[in-house]
Design a protein around this motif. Structure first.
Motif, PDB file in Angstrom:
ATOM      1  N   CYS A 113      30.656  23.879  43.172  1.00  0.00           N
ATOM      2  CA  CYS A 113      30.905  25.237  43.664  1.00  0.00           C
ATOM      3  C   CYS A 113      32.178  25.271  44.514  1.00  0.00           C
ATOM      4  CB  CYS A 113      29.715  25.731  44.483  1.00  0.00           C
ATOM      5  SG  CYS A 113      28.275  26.176  43.494  1.00  0.00           S
ATOM      6  N   THR A 117      35.917  27.176  43.356  1.00  0.00           N
ATOM      7  CA  THR A 117      36.377  28.285  44.222  1.00  0.00           C
ATOM      8  C   THR A 117      37.516  27.856  45.145  1.00  0.00           C
ATOM      9  OG1 THR A 117      34.684  27.719  45.874  1.00  0.00           O
ATOM     10  CG2 THR A 117      34.127  29.408  44.243  1.00  0.00           C
ATOM     11  N   VAL A 136      27.471  32.488  46.712  1.00  0.00           N
ATOM     12  CA  VAL A 136      26.969  32.006  45.423  1.00  0.00           C
ATOM     13  C   VAL A 136      25.788  32.852  44.968  1.00  0.00           C
ATOM     14  CG1 VAL A 136      25.905  30.025  44.267  1.00  0.00           C
ATOM     15  CG2 VAL A 136      27.706  29.654  45.945  1.00  0.00           C
ATOM     16  N   LEU A 180      27.839  27.115  52.285  1.00  0.00           N
ATOM     17  CA  LEU A 180      27.607  28.015  51.165  1.00  0.00           C
ATOM     18  C   LEU A 180      26.579  29.060  51.579  1.00  0.00           C
ATOM     19  CD1 LEU A 180      29.000  25.683  49.505  1.00  0.00           C
ATOM     20  CD2 LEU A 180      27.384  26.207  47.679  1.00  0.00           C
ATOM     21  N   LEU A 182      23.985  31.881  49.702  1.00  0.00           N
ATOM     22  CA  LEU A 182      23.457  32.139  48.372  1.00  0.00           C
ATOM     23  C   LEU A 182      22.711  33.456  48.284  1.00  0.00           C
ATOM     24  CD1 LEU A 182      21.819  29.615  46.033  1.00  0.00           C
ATOM     25  CD2 LEU A 182      20.532  31.655  46.622  1.00  0.00           C
TER      26      LEU A 182
END
Length: 301
Positions: A113, A117, A136, A180, A182
């Motif tokens: 990921c 990105t 995400v 991250l 989500l």
């Protein structure tokens, strides 16, 4: 066995079409929230990578970086799994095999990921934007393991899970390790199964609820499929010297070997069907993948 039951089991018209109203809403939710995320994680079942792929995702997420995750890889055939990984590699997409229950391969998802990105995040940094988490979204059909994956990515039990489709509902933002963030969505399926083989594969893996299906015929269809692609594993599991000339004969042989007999020496077909399906789902018949990249139709490539 009565002639009527014989004809009933041999009926090829097991038509599966399941599209609850909440799935339509989920599709709209995905479409509306895609603009909020930086990367889409497409979660597939490694035993049925084609059948567990929602065709809408290619269209909805075509402008977003994507990471393909092949879950339940521990239950899939290793050689066929590698063929699927190579297939996605040829399409410029990294496919990551994982086992969300044990957590193997999950860290690689976070790394990928960040990789896909990096260009965008670097560009934002150059513009003087404040550094933020990579956003995400996970998409996938029901019962493919989204909640289990989220639990492993967070390191805690953050979402409700269950061994049946449709447990995860609504929209949830979840903070992940590795900076991250989500957005989780429930599983989605398309409104109509144009290919009943795909519908059957989803039913075999329980992406479609057993409760709405004719389990006897589904079990027979699975035995028919196994007789074509993995006859030796079927024979080994049920201690059969050979398979029957017809799937129904093989089903009856399995029933007699296991002693699934009702009164008057009549076989319990429902118990046979449930046993074979559950033992496939639990990996007891062996590591099995029901489809290969060559099954993809040219117009879908």
């Amino acid at each position: 066995m009565t002639r009527e039951y014989d004809e009933y089991l041999r009926d090829d018209n097991l038509h599966i079409n399941w599209y609850p109203g909440h799935m339509k809403k989920t599709k709209e939710m995905v479409q509306n929230n895609l603009k909020l995320v930086d990367v889409v994680i497409e979660l597939l079942d490694a035993r049925i990578p084609l059948s567990s792929k929602n065709p809408d995702i290619d269209r909805l997420a075509k402008n977003k970086p994507r990471v393909v995750v092949l879950n339940k890889s521990d239950l899939s055939d290793k050689n066929k799994l590698n063929r699927w990984i190579s297939y996605y590699q040829s399409k410029g997409i990294k496919a990551i095999p994982v086992d969300t229950l044990k957590g193997s391969g999950v860290n690689k998802i976070v790394e990928e990921c960040k990789n896909v990105t990096k260009e965008k995040m670097d560009a934002l940094k150059e513009k003087g934007r404040k550094q933020r988490a990579i956003r995400v979204m996970i998409v996938g059909v029901p019962n493919v393991g989204k909640s289990s994956l989220i639990n492993k990515l967070t390191g805690r039990k953050s979402t409700q899970t269950g061994d049946r489709p449709g447990v995860t509902k609504g929209k949830q933002w979840v903070k992940l390790k590795g900076d991250l963030e989500l957005l989780d969505t429930p599983g989605i399926l398309w409104p109509k199964f144009e290919d009943q083989n795909i519908a059957l594969n989803l039913a075999f893996t329980r992406a479609i609820k057993d409760e709405i299906l004719d389990i006897d015929t589904l079990g027979l269809k699975f035995i028919e499929k196994m007789s074509e692609i993995e006859p030796e594993k079927l024979k080994a599991r049920y201690k059969l010297d050979s398979l029957g000339e017809e799937p129904l004969e093989t089903m009856e042989m399995i029933g007699r070997k296991r002693g699934f007999i009702l009164g008057k020496n009549e076989l319990d077909y429902t118990r046979i069907a449930k046993t074979v399906l559950n033992e496939f789902r639990e990996g007891k018949i062996g590591r099995i993948t029901l489809e290969v990249p060559e099954d993809i139709k040219e117009d879908n490539k």
